[in-house]
Each structure stands twice: as C-alpha cells, then as structure tokens.
Design an enzyme around this catalytic site. Structure first.
Site, short mmCIF file in Angstrom:
data_model
loop_
_atom_site.label_atom_id
_atom_site.label_comp_id
_atom_site.label_asym_id
_atom_site.label_seq_id
_atom_site.Cartn_x
_atom_site.Cartn_y
_atom_site.Cartn_z
NE ARG A 39 -2.31 1.55 3.62
CZ ARG A 39 -2.91 1.45 4.81
NH1 ARG A 39 -4.09 0.88 4.92
NH2 ARG A 39 -2.31 1.89 5.89
CB SER A 75 -12.09 -1.60 3.28
OG SER A 75 -10.70 -1.76 3.06
CE LYS A 96 -7.17 3.17 4.04
NZ LYS A 96 -8.25 4.08 3.72
#
Length: 211
Positions: A40, A109, A138
């Site tokens: 990511r 998610s 995040k």
C-alpha cells in the site's frame, strides 16, 4: 495459494523507509511467520508500484506468502500478485472480480454493520474491518469502531475477517477473542527496530488468544 489471515502485514513506505525498506521488512516478517503481505503506497506513481511489487512477489512466493496489492488492479495483474484489496470508494468489487478472474484473492474494506450486511459473498474472499483502534497510518480512515462494537460486528460476519486499525502488541489478542480470523498491522512491524521480534511476538499473541 491458501489464504491465512492470521498476521497480515500492510507495508507503509514512510515507516519502512521506501521501497528497499519495504522489501526488507516483508522478507523478515514473512520468514518469521507473517501470513499475508499487502503493498500500500497511496502517494506513489505506478512505475514504482510495479517495480516494488515485482521484487516483493519474487521474495514472498518461495515462502508461500501471498502478495496483495491495494487498490491497483492493473499492478496486481501485471506482476501476477496473489490478489487485490479494495475499499468502498475504489473500483467496484464486481468489476475487480471480472478483471482478476475467479482464482485471485479479493479483499474488501468494511467499517460498519451496513457494509458487512451488503458484503458480496460471492465476489470477495475476506473483509478488512476497521479501524478498531485509532490509527495514524491511514489519513482517510473511517471512524474508529472500538472493540465492543467490533465484537458485535463479528457475530454477524458474512466472510472471513481481518481486523485493521491501530493494532499493536497487546491489542491483537482481544481482537482474535472477539472473533476475527486475523489482524492487519502496519506500525507494529513497519519501522520497528527488530522486525523479527515484533513479528514473532504478535504471532505468539494471536496463537495464545486462539488457544
């Protein structure tokens, strides 16, 4: 490739110190028992995604650890990664499944009861549910769920679940006890002075909670 969500490492380029640090972290964590690795890097250009993913796959494949690409289906296909993980605002999961085919891992998610209830069980292989705890890795994360509500969500989970969000040593066991199949961590491994020890400690905590 078998999907074991027990200890799911999400690589962070800032915490790991760039591509080389991410590869180094992934190698040690996988050797010490991490069961999934996700790439990511939301600020990266596609070529760096591709270059890093190519090396990560070469490192992880011999260890039997699946590489999951966050969001970028094209990168996942280009390197033949094990799968892809998407959020609620990313490419719709039906389109993702059409693109990657029936044999790749697809994760989605979810952060609330409605999203769990609407989870496409015929299209997704697992759900990433969180953030359970406050997280700083995040910036666009959904509101914190909290452990009591997370446990309520697990009682009605339609798919295997890996919990994510602010999970550090000591925080994994309650999540497993609440019903999660595994925990996804970022800063609990990325950027740690002793990656091997951090990974091993988390795995012991997860296994202890199951026992």
């Amino acid at each position: 490739m078998r999907l074991d969500l027990s200890l799911y490492l999400v690589l962070d380029p800032d915490l790991c110190g760039g591509p080389e640090g991410m590869i180094h972290t992934a190698r040690i964590a996988a050797e010490c028992g991490a069961t999934v690795v996700q790439l990511r890097a939301p600020k990266w250009k596609k070529r760096l995604w591709l270059e890093t993913a190519t090396v990560l796959k070469a490192v992880l494949d011999p260890l039997g650890v699946p590489l999951i690409i966050n969001d970028h289906v094209d990168v996942a296909l280009a390197v033949d990664a094990a799968g892809v993980h998407v959020g609620q605002a990313d490419l719709p999961i039906a389109a993702v499944r059409r693109l990657v085919g029936p044999n790749k891992i697809v994760g989605l998610s979810a952060s609330n009861a409605a999203q769990l209830a609407d989870a496409p069980t015929a299209l997704a292989d697992y759900l990433g549910v969180g953030p359970v705890y406050p997280t700083g890795t995040k910036l666009d994360a959904s509101p914190v769920i909290g452990l009591p509500h997370f446990a309520e969500l697990m009682a009605a989970r339609p798919l295997p679940v890996v919990a994510i969000g602010g999970i550090k040593q000591g925080g994994a066991a309650p999540i497993i006890a609440a019903g999660a199949d595994g925990v996804a961590v970022v800063s609990a491994i990325c950027g740690q002075a002793d990656i091997a020890a951090a990974t091993t400690t988390l795995l012991q905590e997860i296994e202890g909670a199951r026992a």
